[in-house]
Design a protein around this motif. Structure first.
Motif: not given
Length: 69
Positions: A43-69
Motif C-alpha cells: 500500500s505504501v508503494e502503490r500510494m507512493k507515500l513519503k514523509v511530509g505527505d498530506k494525508v487523512q487518517a480514516m478511523v473505523k471502529a465498532s465501539s469507542v470507549m471513554v474513561a475518566k479518572d
C-alpha cells in the motif's frame, strides 16, 4: 473520492518505517498529537507515500470507549 466515513482526520506523515511486509505510518494531526497506522508495504508503494505527505487518517471502529479518572 467519496466516502461514507465522517471521521477523516487530516494530517501529515511524520515518520514512515517500512518492513518486509508491513509499514508503520506516523501521522501528525496536530502539534504533538499523532495517529499511528500499520498498513501493508504494498500500500505504501502503490500510494507512493513519503514523509511530509498530506494525508487523512480514516478511523473505523465498532465501539469507542471513554474513561475518566
Amino acid at each position: 473520492m467519496q466516502l461514507s466515513a465522517r471521521n477523516l482526520i487530516p494530517g501529515k506523515i511524520k515518520d514512515l518505517t517500512i518492513g518486509m511486509v508491513n509499514a508503520e505510518v506516523v501521522i501528525e494531526v496536530a502539534p504533538g498529537v499523532e495517529i499511528v497506522s500499520v498498513i501493508t508495504k504494498n500500500s505504501v508503494e502503490r500510494m507512493k507515500l513519503k514523509v511530509g505527505d498530506k494525508v487523512q487518517a480514516m478511523v473505523k471502529a465498532s465501539s469507542v470507549m471513554v474513561a475518566k479518572d
